[in-house]
Enzyme design. Structure first.
Site, PDB file in Angstrom:
ATOM      1  CD  GLU A  81      -2.736  -1.530   2.326  1.00  0.00           C
ATOM      2  OE1 GLU A  81      -2.691  -0.731   3.272  1.00  0.00           O
ATOM      3  OE2 GLU A  81      -3.394  -2.577   2.351  1.00  0.00           O
ATOM      4  CG  ASN A 136      -0.405  -6.392  -2.097  1.00  0.00           C
ATOM      5  OD1 ASN A 136      -0.968  -6.879  -3.077  1.00  0.00           O
ATOM      6  ND2 ASN A 136      -0.864  -6.566  -0.863  1.00  0.00           N
ATOM      7  CD  GLU A 184      -4.080  -8.022   0.932  1.00  0.00           C
ATOM      8  OE1 GLU A 184      -4.986  -7.458   1.570  1.00  0.00           O
ATOM      9  OE2 GLU A 184      -2.886  -7.666   1.003  1.00  0.00           O
ATOM     10  CG  ASP A 225     -11.998 -10.112   1.202  1.00  0.00           C
ATOM     11  OD1 ASP A 225     -12.041  -9.097   0.460  1.00  0.00           O
ATOM     12  OD2 ASP A 225     -11.457 -10.112   2.311  1.00  0.00           O
TER      13      ASP A 225
HETATM   14  O1  G3I Z   1      -2.434  -9.973  17.923  1.00  0.00           O
HETATM   15  C1  G3I Z   1      -3.319  -9.108  18.661  1.00  0.00           C
HETATM   16  C2  G3I Z   1      -3.799  -9.784  19.889  1.00  0.00           C
HETATM   17  O2  G3I Z   1      -2.707 -10.013  20.755  1.00  0.00           O
HETATM   18  C3  G3I Z   1      -4.848  -8.891  20.566  1.00  0.00           C
HETATM   19  O3  G3I Z   1      -5.371  -9.555  21.671  1.00  0.00           O
HETATM   20  C4  G3I Z   1      -5.961  -8.549  19.587  1.00  0.00           C
HETATM   21  C5  G3I Z   1      -6.995  -7.619  20.184  1.00  0.00           C
HETATM   22  O4  G3I Z   1      -7.465  -6.683  19.266  1.00  0.00           O
HETATM   23  O5  G3I Z   1      -5.403  -7.938  18.457  1.00  0.00           O
HETATM   24  C6  G3I Z   1      -4.498  -8.755  17.779  1.00  0.00           C
HETATM   25  O6  G3I Z   1      -3.997  -8.083  16.679  1.00  0.00           O
HETATM   26  C7  G3I Z   1      -4.879  -7.943  15.559  1.00  0.00           C
HETATM   27  C8  G3I Z   1      -4.219  -8.581  14.365  1.00  0.00           C
HETATM   28  O7  G3I Z   1      -5.016  -8.353  13.222  1.00  0.00           O
HETATM   29  C9  G3I Z   1      -3.993 -10.077  14.517  1.00  0.00           C
HETATM   30  O8  G3I Z   1      -5.217 -10.731  14.634  1.00  0.00           O
HETATM   31  C10 G3I Z   1      -5.122  -6.477  15.323  1.00  0.00           C
HETATM   32  O9  G3I Z   1      -5.871  -5.931  16.397  1.00  0.00           O
HETATM   33  C11 G3I Z   1      -5.871  -6.270  14.035  1.00  0.00           C
HETATM   34  O10 G3I Z   1      -5.928  -4.881  13.728  1.00  0.00           O
HETATM   35  C12 G3I Z   1      -5.153  -6.981  12.917  1.00  0.00           C
HETATM   36  O11 G3I Z   1      -5.902  -6.822  11.733  1.00  0.00           O
HETATM   37  C13 G3I Z   1      -5.255  -7.186  10.542  1.00  0.00           C
HETATM   38  C14 G3I Z   1      -5.087  -5.962   9.651  1.00  0.00           C
HETATM   39  O12 G3I Z   1      -4.517  -6.355   8.418  1.00  0.00           O
HETATM   40  C15 G3I Z   1      -4.210  -4.910  10.290  1.00  0.00           C
HETATM   41  O13 G3I Z   1      -4.243  -3.783   9.530  1.00  0.00           O
HETATM   42  C16 G3I Z   1      -6.115  -8.226   9.853  1.00  0.00           C
HETATM   43  O14 G3I Z   1      -6.143  -9.422  10.619  1.00  0.00           O
HETATM   44  C17 G3I Z   1      -5.562  -8.514   8.453  1.00  0.00           C
HETATM   45  O15 G3I Z   1      -6.472  -9.299   7.753  1.00  0.00           O
HETATM   46  C18 G3I Z   1      -5.370  -7.204   7.697  1.00  0.00           C
HETATM   47  O16 G3I Z   1      -4.799  -7.518   6.458  1.00  0.00           O
HETATM   48  C19 G3I Z   1      -4.632  -6.410   5.557  1.00  0.00           C
HETATM   49  C20 G3I Z   1      -3.406  -6.714   4.719  1.00  0.00           C
HETATM   50  O17 G3I Z   1      -2.302  -6.969   5.546  1.00  0.00           O
HETATM   51  C21 G3I Z   1      -3.117  -5.573   3.747  1.00  0.00           C
HETATM   52  N1  G3I Z   1      -4.284  -5.295   2.928  1.00  0.00           N
HETATM   53  C22 G3I Z   1      -5.525  -5.059   3.652  1.00  0.00           C
HETATM   54  C23 G3I Z   1      -5.817  -6.224   4.592  1.00  0.00           C
HETATM   55  C24 G3I Z   1      -7.151  -6.030   5.297  1.00  0.00           C
HETATM   56  O18 G3I Z   1      -7.097  -4.905   6.137  1.00  0.00           O
END
Ligand code: G3I
Length: 377
Positions: A178, A220, A290, A292
Site C-alpha cells: 500500500e 501490493n 487478497e 474476498d
Molecule cells: O495480535 C493481537 C492480539 O494479541 C490482541 O489480543 C488482539 C486484540 O485486538 O489484536 C491482535 O492483533 C490484531 C491482528 O489483526 C492479529 O489478529 C489487530 O488488532 C488487528 O488490527 C489486525 O488486523 C489485521 C489488519 O490487516 C491490520 O491492519 C487483519 O487481521 C488482516 O487481515 C489485515 O490484512 C490487511 C493486509 O495486511 C493488507 N491489505 C488489507 C488487509 C485487510 O485490512
C-alpha cells in the site's frame, strides 16, 4: 490428504458439491460434472477435482491467507484446496519484530513450515507498510541525529534478516504494501516517504533482491474502483512504470481485490480484465493477492450464495484471461474468520461471508465456481 481431517473434507466436498451442482444447473450458471474421481484431467467431465488440483493442472496458484497454522481451517484445507499460502499477519514487520531488531519468528516459521510440509508455495506479506510496525520504529528514527541514515540502517537490517531467513523458502514477497495514501492518488506520506522520499521504494526492493535474488518481488495495493478509468489505478500504474524505468527489481504487481461494499463496486469482467492487462503490459507478473467478496452485494438476489459464486467466477476469469496473472489468493479460508467481520470499519455490516468455505469448512458455491473457471483455462 489422508486421515480423519482429509476424509471429513472429502465428505463435505461431496455433499456441498451435490447441492451446488443442483443449484448451478437450475440457475444455468455453470456446468456440472459427475463425481467420477477417475484418471482424466481436472477439466474432464468425469473428474471431481479440488481447487488445488485444478490450479496445479492449469499452472496457476490458488492461495489463502492463514493466521493460525494449527487451526482446522489451515490444517484441513492447505493440502487439498490451496497450493499457495500467505501469512495474514505473522510475517508483518511488527509481528516478527515487536520492537526494532528484537525478532520472534515463531509464528511466521509455523506458517512457512505448514506450507512447505504440504507442498504449497509461500508468499511473504509484507516487509514495508505504514501499519503493523515495530512499536518503537518511529521513535528510533525521530530520535536519530540523521533520521534518513538511521531508517536506511533499520530497513537494511530488517529486510536482510527476514528475507534472508526464508531465502529459497518464500517464493514471493510483498516488499512494499500500500504505497498510496488510503484515499486518493498520492504516494502515502508515511514514515518512509517523509524520511527518504519515493526512493524508499527503490531501496526496499534492492534490499529484498540482494537478500534473495530468486524471490519474485511485488508491490501490493488496494483500489476502490477496479477499472482503468480510476485515477488511483492510473497513479499506481505510473508508479510501477517509474520503478521499472529506474531499474528497480520489481517483478510483480499485487492487486488486493477486497470487495466489501458500496465504495468498492464489483467491476464488469471486461473492465477488470482490461485493468489487469494494463499492468502486465508493463512487463510484470500479476496476482490477485487478497480476494474476498462480501455476501452483502447479493442481499436482494434469489440465492445470494450463487450470486456470490457468479461474481467470484467473473473476477477469477478475468485473471485467468490475462497471461501474466499467475495467482489468486483469498484473504482467509472460511467465513468464520474474516477481517471484515472484526475490523471496526466494516463489522457493522457483518457477517460478510466473503470466502470460499463456510463457517463449518464446507466448500461454498463460490468454491466450485472458482474451481471450474480455473479448470477451464
Ligand atoms: O495480535 C493481537 C492480539 O494479541 C490482541 O489480543 C488482539 C486484540 O485486538 O489484536 C491482535 O492483533 C490484531 C491482528 O489483526 C492479529 O489478529 C489487530 O488488532 C488487528 O488490527 C489486525 O488486523 C489485521 C489488519 O490487516 C491490520 O491492519 C487483519 O487481521 C488482516 O487481515 C489485515 O490484512 C490487511 C493486509 O495486511 C493488507 N491489505 C488489507 C488487509 C485487510 O485490512
Amino acid at each position: 490428504m489422508s486421515g480423519a481431517d482429509g476424509s471429513l473434507v472429502r465428505v463435505g466436498l461431496g455433499v456441498a458439491r451435490a447441492a451446488a451442482c443442483i443449484l448451478l444447473v437450475l440457475t444455468g450458471t455453470f456446468g456440472c460434472d459427475s463425481d467420477g474421481g477417475g484418471s482424466a484431467g481436472c477439466g474432464s467431465p468425469t473428474r471431481d477435482c479440488t481447487l488445488a488440483e485444478a490450479a496445479d493442472d492449469a499452472g496457476v496458484w490458488i492461495g489463502a491467507a492463514i493466521d493460525d497454522p494449527s487451526a482446522p481451517p489451515a490444517q484441513m484445507t492447505v493440502a487439498d484446496h490451496f497450493n499457495s499460502v500467505t501469512a495474514e499477519n505473522a510475517m508483518k514487520w511488527g509481528s516478527v519484530a515487536p520492537t526494532v531488531g528484537n525478532y520472534d519468528f515463531a509464528a511466521a516459521d509455523a506458517i512457512v513450515d505448514l506450507a512447505e510440509s504440504r507442498g504449497a508455495r509461500m508468499r511473504g506479506h509484507t516487509l514495508v507498510w505504514r501499519m503493523q510496525q515495530p512499536a518503537d520504529l518511529r521513535a528510533q528514527v525521530d530520535a536519530a541525529e540523521d533520521p534518513a541514515a538511521r531508517l536506511r540502517e533499520i530497513l537494511a537490517e530488517h529486510i536482510g534478516v527476514e528475507v534472508g531467513r526464508y531465502r529459497g523458502r518464500v517464493a514471493a514477497w510483498d516488499v512494499v504494501n500500500e504505497p498510496l495514501a488510503p484515499i486518493g492518488e498520492q504516494i502515502d506520506r508515511n514514515l518512509f516517504m517523509r524520511t527518504l522520499g519515493e526512493m524508499y521504494l527503490d531501496e526496499a526492493f534492492q534490499l529484498a533482491h540482494a537478500a534473495d535474488p530468486e524471490a519474485t518481488l511485488f508491490l501490493n495495493e488496494y483500489f476502490y474502483d477496479h477499472t482503468s478509468a480510476d485515477a488511483r489505478v492510473s497513479a499506481f500504474r505510473d508508479l510501477v512504470a517509474r520503478l521499472i524505468d529506474r531499474g528497480v527489481p520489481l517483478h510483480g504487481v499485487g492487486i488486493q481485490a477486497h470487495f466489501y461494499g458500496p465504495v468498492t463496486p464489483l467491476p464488469e469482467r471486461a473492465a477488470f480484465e482490461a485493468m489487469l492487462r494494463s499492468f502486465t503490459d508493463l512487463g510484470v507478473v500479476l496476482e490477485l493477492t487478497e480476494l474476498d467478496i462480501s455476501i452483502n452485494y447479493f442481499a436482494a438476489a434469489a440465492d445470494p450464495l450463487f450470486a456470490q459464486a457468479a461474481a467470484y467466477a467473473d473476477i477469477v476469469a478475468a485473471c485467468m484471461a490475462v497471461g501474466g496473472c499467475q495467482a489468486v489468493t483469498t484473504w482467509g479460508v472460511d467465513d468464520a474468520q474474516t477481517w471484515l467481520d472484526t475490523n471496526p470499519q466494516f463489522s457493522g455490516s457483518a457477517p460478510h461471508m466473503p470466502l470460499l468455505f463456510d463457517a463449518a469448512l464446507i466448500p461454498k458455491p463460490a468454491y466450485f465456481a472458482v474451481r471450474d473457471v480455473i479448470a477451464g483455462r
